[in-house]
Design an enzyme around this catalytic site. Structure first.
Site, short mmCIF file in Angstrom:
data_model
loop_
_atom_site.label_atom_id
_atom_site.label_comp_id
_atom_site.label_asym_id
_atom_site.label_seq_id
_atom_site.Cartn_x
_atom_site.Cartn_y
_atom_site.Cartn_z
N LYS A 55 76.67 9.43 14.61
CA LYS A 55 76.33 10.66 15.19
C LYS A 55 77.57 11.41 15.42
CE LYS A 55 72.40 11.19 14.22
NZ LYS A 55 71.69 12.62 14.00
C1 LIG Z 1 70.17 4.86 16.85
C2 LIG Z 1 70.23 6.02 15.62
N1 LIG Z 1 69.74 5.42 14.10
C3 LIG Z 1 69.15 6.25 13.40
C4 LIG Z 1 69.60 7.90 13.88
C5 LIG Z 1 68.91 9.09 13.31
O1 LIG Z 1 70.02 9.72 12.02
P1 LIG Z 1 69.93 11.02 11.73
O2 LIG Z 1 69.51 12.47 13.34
O3 LIG Z 1 70.99 11.54 10.91
O4 LIG Z 1 68.20 10.96 10.71
C6 LIG Z 1 70.14 7.45 15.80
C7 LIG Z 1 70.68 9.73 15.34
O5 LIG Z 1 70.19 9.82 16.03
C8 LIG Z 1 70.49 7.28 16.03
O6 LIG Z 1 71.19 7.01 17.26
#
Ligand SMILES: Cc1ncc(COP(=O)(O)O)c(C=O)c1O
Length: 467
Positions: A55
């Protein structure tokens, strides 16, 4: 922007700012968990970003774009709704750039996460957790309102902000292409806001890469009913009172060629194996991604390279996925020694009622105990444990109606106990007995889902003889 910045002095190799250390994360070959597979599985470890997750990329990108557009000015206030990594990324960027950060968080998040945001100097505003997305106290609705009411306020809105997927198209995708020397054939990633998979996938698809989404089994993105699951930060939960369920604009469905739907147990098993077999301490959504990558790789040959994006570190989840008790209480793991709860619980199956059902109707049910559960369009045979709102005893309801016939029209939810105590089916029986006392209904969980509701007394029967 992400990349290596080097100081002007020829003798030093220094980033001019912490923010120059965002991106450029390592790609690592999995060696042991992949035993027996012909195809390679390589992982992009995003926990090496300075704020600890993927992020950081989106946070920096959204801030830079807002500055460019004039939406965020010097001394401004960055506002976001986030239960985790995006809040941290924005708080980090805010600290570095001299902005104030306000992060609206659901009131259920771990104290450590609140402490983490405060450590970066962010103001933390707790709000209701499980409320429908239209609700004024929903995390995102609150964040938008606070941004509007705060002088210099800017709402980052990772769910609908094009700067979120765009940074993955500009950095994550090209990094993977270059690091694999163009050998990548499959990309595997989860979908939260959709930023990672949409941007990275969009870039890699130009090179003929197949994009595979991974989704918790009950998440709505890949066709689940939207009921709760235990892997955090990916997938799409749908509150049962949601009127109009919209998906994030950051998520471009057209990029995903296909999905693998991963049950929580599989995600968590892989998460724990990554730590013990590969020395990779990563979060549950990384376990989901690798579980999917292993499935994909099993169908491929020696020329194929599957790359999975691992969003964050397992340090954020030591009290959950890496805690044997937490796992056992939810029915994800058996205790080291029996006898187990499942050895004595003879009742199986869940009699259910929904809020809005009448006392009169539920009193007619032929069951010792009835679970009051949130209503969903598709009624699954088991229910995720957070969906069990309470319990009622039909016999008591019959008595109630006999004494006062007018009560038959009452909402059964008004006569239910609070959420019942829960035990894992694989919990050690003595431990479960010690943990739950009194004469109370007990939910029995397998893989985080309620499979039975029994009187506490049922735990007191001795284990049945083997055979
Ligand atoms: C630990 C974790 N995994 C997966 C994601 C998913 O990523 P995206 O929001 O880019 O789809 C996030 C997003 O906040 C996350 O914090």
């Amino acid at each position: 922007m992400p990349g290596r910045a080097v100081g002007h002095d020829q003798d030093v190799d220094v980033h001019e700012s912490l923010l120059d250390a965002v991106g450029g994360t390592p790609l690592i070959r999995l060696n042991r968990i992949t035993e027996g597979l012909a195809a390679q599985v390589w992982v992009k470890v995003e926990f090496t970003n300075p704020g600890g997750s993927v992020k950081d990329r989106a946070a920096l990108s959204m801030v830079r774009e807002a500055e460019r557009l004039g939406d965020l000015r010097p001394g401004g206030v960055i506002v976001e709704g986030s239960s985790g990594n995006t809040g941290v990324g924005l708080a980090m960027v805010a600290a570095q750039c001299g902005y104030q950060a306000v992060v609206v968080v659901p009131n259920t998040i771990a104290r450590e996460k609140i402490a983490l945001l405060k450590a970066y100097g962010a103001r933390v505003v707790p709000t209701e957790s499980k409320v429908p997305r239209e609700h004024p106290e929903h995390v995102n609705v609150m964040a938008r309102r606070i941004a509007g009411e705060t002088p210099g306020g800017w709402y980052a809105n990772q769910y609908d902000n094009p700067a979120n997927p765009r940074i993955h198209e500009l950095t994550t995708g090209p990094e993977i292409w270059e690091q694999t020397g163009g050998r990548v054939t499959h990309l595997v990633a989860g979908v939260g806001t959709g930023g990672t998979i949409s941007g990275t996938g969009r870039y890699l698809k130009q090179h003929g890469v197949t994009v595979v989404g991974v989704d918790p089994e009950s998440s709505a993105y890949a066709g689940g009913d939207g009921s709760p699951y235990f892997v955090e930060s990916v997938g799409h939960y749908v509150h049962p009172a949601t009127v109009d369920d919209a998906w994030p604009e950051s998520y471009d469905q057209g990029v995903v060629d296909r999905f693998e739907r991963i049950p929580d147990r599989e995600s968590l098993t892989v998460t724990r194996r990554l730590a013990r077999e590969e020395g990779l301490l990563v979060g549950g959504s990384a376990g989901t991604a690798v579980a999917g990558a292993l499935r994909v790789a099993a169908e491929l040959g020696p020329d194929d390279v599957v790359v999975a994006v691992l969003p964050d570190s397992g340090r954020n989840y030591l009290s959950k996925y890496f805690d044997d008790e937490w796992m056992a209480h939810l029915g994800f793991l058996d205790a080291a020694e029996g006898p187990f709860v499942r050895d004595v619980v003879t009742t199986r199956g869940l009699a259910v009622a929904h809020p809005g059902h009448t006392v009169g109707a539920v009193a007619e049910q032929d069951a010792a105990l009835v679970a009051v559960v949130t209503a969903r369009a598709s009624d699954a045979p088991t229910r995720s444990s957070p969906e069990v709102l309470g319990a009622v005893v039909p016999e008591e309801l019959r008595r109630l109606v006999r004494d006062d016939p007018e009560r038959a029209g009452d909402d059964v939810a008004d006569h239910a106990s609070g959420p019942p105590a829960a035990v894992g089916a694989g919990e050690n029986l003595a431990d479960a007995r010690a943990r739950i006392d009194g004469d109370t209904p007990v939910l029995v969980l397998v893989d985080g889902r309620a499979v039975a509701l029994v009187p506490r007394a049922e735990l007191e029967q001795g284990p049945r003889p083997i055979g």
